[in-house]
Design an enzyme around this catalytic site. Structure first.
Site, short mmCIF file in Angstrom:
data_model
loop_
_atom_site.label_atom_id
_atom_site.label_comp_id
_atom_site.label_asym_id
_atom_site.label_seq_id
_atom_site.Cartn_x
_atom_site.Cartn_y
_atom_site.Cartn_z
N SER A 67 -1.17 1.73 4.78
CA SER A 67 -0.93 0.34 5.18
C SER A 67 -2.15 -0.53 4.94
O SER A 67 -2.42 -1.44 5.71
CB SER A 67 -0.53 0.29 6.65
OG SER A 67 -1.55 0.89 7.43
N CYS B 208 0.89 -1.16 0.00
CA CYS B 208 0.00 0.00 0.00
C CYS B 208 0.92 1.20 0.00
O CYS B 208 1.57 1.49 1.01
CB CYS B 208 -0.91 0.03 1.22
SG CYS B 208 -1.84 1.58 1.26
FE FE Z 1 -3.39 2.07 2.72
#
Ligand code: FE
Length: 195
Positions: free
Chosen positions: A105, A101
């Site tokens: 995250s 990502c």
């Molecule tokens: Fe994310």
């Protein structure tokens, strides 16, 4: 800066509560770390391992999984927050998938539990995009130059799960034996399955 870059208020509250409880001697920070680590490494990823092992043994299930990950994962009873739309990407000898990502995250909680610290690290998030082959090699995964690498950027809308290549002895092993072989890192795409 997007909303996702800011720590969500519940995160701040949880950290404040942990600090208070630790300060008052009610909990031990090492115990909390051990619980979190168990969810990162063992308990959380067991759901994903069950999905992967079933896909290795059951071609019809694998087809459904690659066609509609969320629905096939729900067949095993897994779903919920941070897993409303899961896309499963299959590793094959000529193509390796790895998940990141880049913004924050995002991670498929129902199948992998909590993301490990390195997944949230800005170095991983930028380097896996810019120099995936070099980074993966540093993480212990050497891929031949002819293997294509695809990097999947997770978001609040879509989370990815890697279906790793099965071990060579997949046909000789039971599904429950295979579950034990599936690792979290292989389902993120930074490792392969041993054997
Ligand atoms: Fe994310």
């Amino acid at each position: 800066m997007t909303d996702e870059d800011r720590p969500a208020p519940p995160v701040i509250r949880a950290e404040a509560i942990e600090a208070l409880l630790t300060e008052k001697g009610l909990v031990d920070a090492a115990t909390i770390d051990a619980v979190i680590e168990a969810y990162e490494r063992d308990i959380g990823p067991m759901n994903g391992a069950a999905v992967v092992a079933k896909a290795w043994k059951d071609p019809d299930y694998k087809r459904r999984l690659l066609d509609d990950g969320t629905a096939a994962i729900a067949e095993l009873g897994f779903g919920g927050p941070q897993g409303e739309h899961i896309v499963v990407v299959e590793n094959v000898p000529t193509r390796h998938n790895v998940v990141v990502c880049t913004l924050c995250s995002c991670y498929p909680w129902p199948v992998l539990g909590l993301p490990p610290a390195w997944y949230k690290d800005p170095a991983y998030r930028s380097r896996v995009v810019k120099e995936p082959r070099k980074l993966l090699a540093e993480m212990g995964l050497d891929l031949a130059p002819e293997v294509e690498i695809r990097v999947w950027d997770s978001s609040a809308e879509v989370r990815y799960l890697v279906l790793p290549e099965p071990p060579a002895d997949v046909d000789a092993r039971s599904q429950s034996e295979l579950v034990q072989r599936v690792t979290r890192d292989a389902m993120i795409g930074v490792a392969r399955i041993d054997g």
